[in-house]
Motif scaffolding. Structure first.
Motif, PDB file in Angstrom:
ATOM      1  N   ALA A 198      11.825  -1.478  28.710  1.00 18.59           N
ATOM      2  CA  ALA A 198      13.154  -1.629  28.117  1.00 18.59           C
ATOM      3  C   ALA A 198      14.043  -0.430  28.385  1.00 18.59           C
ATOM      4  O   ALA A 198      15.230  -0.571  28.671  1.00 18.59           O
ATOM      5  N   LYS A 199      13.483   0.771  28.299  1.00 20.76           N
ATOM      6  CA  LYS A 199      14.314   1.974  28.366  1.00 20.76           C
ATOM      7  C   LYS A 199      14.203   2.719  29.685  1.00 20.76           C
ATOM      8  O   LYS A 199      15.193   3.271  30.178  1.00 20.76           O
ATOM      9  N   SER A 200      12.999   2.764  30.266  1.00 24.66           N
ATOM     10  CA  SER A 200      12.803   3.647  31.410  1.00 24.66           C
ATOM     11  C   SER A 200      12.603   2.933  32.734  1.00 24.66           C
ATOM     12  O   SER A 200      12.262   3.575  33.723  1.00 24.66           O
ATOM     13  N   CYS A 201      12.802   1.613  32.769  1.00 23.91           N
ATOM     14  CA  CYS A 201      12.741   0.956  34.080  1.00 23.91           C
ATOM     15  C   CYS A 201      13.870   1.482  34.955  1.00 23.91           C
ATOM     16  O   CYS A 201      13.757   1.522  36.179  1.00 23.91           O
ATOM     17  N   HIS A 202      14.986   1.939  34.329  1.00 22.81           N
ATOM     18  CA  HIS A 202      16.053   2.616  35.067  1.00 22.81           C
ATOM     19  C   HIS A 202      15.497   3.818  35.819  1.00 22.81           C
ATOM     20  O   HIS A 202      15.786   4.031  36.994  1.00 22.81           O
ATOM     21  N   ASP A 203      14.699   4.600  35.118  1.00 22.79           N
ATOM     22  CA  ASP A 203      14.261   5.878  35.650  1.00 22.79           C
ATOM     23  C   ASP A 203      13.179   5.736  36.703  1.00 22.79           C
ATOM     24  O   ASP A 203      13.205   6.422  37.728  1.00 22.79           O
ATOM     25  N   LEU A 204      12.240   4.830  36.470  1.00 23.55           N
ATOM     26  CA  LEU A 204      11.246   4.567  37.497  1.00 23.55           C
ATOM     27  C   LEU A 204      11.898   3.935  38.721  1.00 23.55           C
ATOM     28  O   LEU A 204      11.484   4.174  39.857  1.00 23.55           O
ATOM     29  N   ASP A 205      12.942   3.147  38.488  1.00 24.56           N
ATOM     30  CA  ASP A 205      13.691   2.584  39.600  1.00 24.56           C
ATOM     31  C   ASP A 205      14.366   3.690  40.415  1.00 24.56           C
ATOM     32  O   ASP A 205      14.364   3.648  41.648  1.00 24.56           O
ATOM     33  N   LYS A 264      -0.643   5.351  43.631  1.00 30.85           N
ATOM     34  CA  LYS A 264      -1.337   5.309  42.346  1.00 30.85           C
ATOM     35  C   LYS A 264      -0.447   5.864  41.252  1.00 30.85           C
ATOM     36  O   LYS A 264       0.475   6.644  41.505  1.00 30.85           O
ATOM     37  N   VAL A 265      -0.737   5.451  40.024  1.00 36.62           N
ATOM     38  CA  VAL A 265       0.105   5.812  38.893  1.00 36.62           C
ATOM     39  C   VAL A 265      -0.752   6.005  37.655  1.00 36.62           C
ATOM     40  O   VAL A 265      -1.765   5.316  37.470  1.00 36.62           O
ATOM     41  N   SER A 266      -0.366   6.965  36.818  1.00 35.97           N
ATOM     42  CA  SER A 266      -1.004   7.142  35.512  1.00 35.97           C
ATOM     43  C   SER A 266       0.100   7.267  34.481  1.00 35.97           C
ATOM     44  O   SER A 266       1.244   7.607  34.804  1.00 35.97           O
ATOM     45  N   SER A 267      -0.230   6.967  33.227  1.00 36.85           N
ATOM     46  CA  SER A 267       0.795   6.998  32.181  1.00 36.85           C
ATOM     47  C   SER A 267       0.162   7.322  30.847  1.00 36.85           C
ATOM     48  O   SER A 267      -0.925   6.820  30.511  1.00 36.85           O
ATOM     49  N   LEU A 279       6.227  -1.266  39.606  1.00 38.24           N
ATOM     50  CA  LEU A 279       5.792   0.093  39.294  1.00 38.24           C
ATOM     51  C   LEU A 279       5.759   0.320  37.782  1.00 38.24           C
ATOM     52  O   LEU A 279       4.841   0.960  37.252  1.00 38.24           O
ATOM     53  N   VAL A 280       6.741  -0.223  37.064  1.00 39.33           N
ATOM     54  CA  VAL A 280       6.769  -0.104  35.606  1.00 39.33           C
ATOM     55  C   VAL A 280       5.564  -0.809  34.983  1.00 39.33           C
ATOM     56  O   VAL A 280       4.895  -0.265  34.101  1.00 39.33           O
ATOM     57  N   PHE A 281       5.268  -2.024  35.446  1.00 35.52           N
ATOM     58  CA  PHE A 281       4.127  -2.768  34.905  1.00 35.52           C
ATOM     59  C   PHE A 281       2.809  -2.054  35.208  1.00 35.52           C
ATOM     60  O   PHE A 281       1.900  -2.035  34.374  1.00 35.52           O
ATOM     61  N   ALA A 282       2.714  -1.451  36.394  1.00 31.28           N
ATOM     62  CA  ALA A 282       1.509  -0.695  36.735  1.00 31.28           C
ATOM     63  C   ALA A 282       1.365   0.526  35.825  1.00 31.28           C
ATOM     64  O   ALA A 282       0.253   0.855  35.383  1.00 31.28           O
ATOM     65  N   ALA A 283       2.475   1.190  35.519  1.00 34.42           N
ATOM     66  CA  ALA A 283       2.432   2.355  34.635  1.00 34.42           C
ATOM     67  C   ALA A 283       2.000   1.972  33.233  1.00 34.42           C
ATOM     68  O   ALA A 283       1.204   2.673  32.599  1.00 34.42           O
TER      69      ALA A 283
END
Length: 386
Positions: free
Chosen positions: A191-198, A211-214, A365-369
């Protein structure tokens, strides 16, 4: 845009007459020769009638349910879909199939499969899709992309990006507001950070994430932290006067989310979303390249050149017409809707900075995070969904 480039007036239907729908539709007031609002759909009488009256929409083109638009013959060029997060996919798919070009609020949808279906439908239906990643259209942030592409920083080695949500903005929107409950809206990172990962994906220049970690949690607003003697509602609570979290005051929270990414070629990136900040959504970015270091403090860009040891400041024109500069996204909203309307007018999807394929990649990428956060592990991007 030069008048010679204009081909025709773009007729649009507003689906979701809330803040975003109302804001984007103002473009028709500023440029009535470029865009006209000819329909509106919203279940709320007040919101629907406000758009109807503002743009003199005919009664037969006002709907309390967007599905009634699908039942009609196509009567506009495009739709602005500004419904709540979980109500994006169905109208986007149905209206794309009817041949409408789509401007769609972010996130595209709340599941990866639904995002993919929207993109596939738009491509198959040969309609343009603009996803409202407004930061791509912010003149200063766009300047960062221009500088990277021009080679000023050399090879990008690392990206450090901070999103300070703002203490009362987070509490208003994500504790008490529309995004307070994931089951009713979407998880906070989407909701908030898909802007930023984009943006990070955008700056990576097409390099694939490997690869991604969160990591992240809600650490304060929990029932076990409720003070002894506190009431169930702020207005009835005897402790309200001495409470920093009172709904009558400005709220605080201590939410923090960190996403680490590795892209092809060794590029690494880190996103930190933190709610406990004075600044509201004034992103801060450092991009470390082989030739220079670029920093953005939410206001201006500076580039420190390693060869000359000199720092230069970069600026961008932030002036926009009408009331767009007063909105939460400043001039970015104007440039987004302007790009979409220009693309439709000129049948030129190249004018859209947030088109289907790249936006789908950044959503994935957001869903993976989020998967990495929930499963407490590193997610390799090529993994098949379980």
């Amino acid at each position: 845009m030069h008048s010679a480039e204009m081909s025709s007036l773009v007729n649009v239907i507003v689906v979701g007459a809330g803040n975003r729908g109302e804001n984007y539709s103002e473009y028709a007031v500023i440029y009535p020769d470029r865009m006209r609002v000819v329909g509106v759909a919203d279940p709320r009488d007040f919101a629907r009638k406000k758009i109807q009256e503002r743009h003199k929409v005919a009664s037969e083109n006002t709907f309390d349910d967007w599905r009634r638009i699908v039942e009609r013959e196509k009567f506009a060029d495009a739709v602005l879909i500004c419904t709540p997060d979980r109500l994006h996919k169905d109208p986007a798919v149905a209206l794309a199939k009817k041949g409408y070009h789509i401007l769609l609020e972010k996130p595209m949808a709340v599941t990866e499969d639904d995002c993919s279906e929207i993109v596939e439908t738009c491509i198959q239906s040969k309609v343009m899709l603009t996803v409202c990643h407004v930061l791509r259209y912010d003149p200063v942030i766009h300047k960062i992309k221009v500088l990277i592409d021009s080679g000023v920083v050399g090879d990008v080695i690392h990206i450090q990006h901070l999103e300070p949500v703002g203490f009362y903005h987070f509490a208003h929107s994500f504790v008490r507001g529309n995004w307070r409950n994931e089951a009713e809206s979407s998880f906070a990172l989407l909701a908030k950070s898909c802007h930023d990962l984009d943006l990070i994906h955008h700056w990576a220049g097409g390099r694939r994430c490997i690869k991604v970690s969160s990591f992240g949690s809600l650490s304060h607003f929990r029932k076990e932290n409720k003070p002894a003697g506190a009431g169930n509602r702020c207005l009835d609570c005897p402790l309200e006067g001495d409470c920093a979290y009172s709904a009558k005051k400005i709220y605080l929270d201590r939410v923090k989310k960190v996403v680490n990414m590795e892209f092809e070629g060794g590029l690494t990136a880190a996103l930190t979303m933190v709610a406990f900040t004075e600044e509201i959504c004034k992103r801060r970015t450092s991009i470390y390249g082989s030739k220079a270091e670029l920093t953005y403090d939410g206001h201006e860009i500076k580039v420190f050149d390693f060869l000359t040891s000199k720092t230069t400041k970069q600026t961008a024109d932030m002036n926009v017409p009408g009331n767009f500069s007063k909105g939460g996204h400043g001039s970015a909203d104007y440039h987004l809707i302007n790009s979409f309307i220009e693309a439709v007018m000129n049948k030129d999807p190249a004018r859209i900075r947030s088109g289907p394929e790249e936006t789908l990649a950044s959503h994935k990428l957001v869903f993976a995070a989020e998967r990495a956060r929930l499963e407490n592990r590193v997610v390799f991007y090529d993994e098949q969904k379980s």
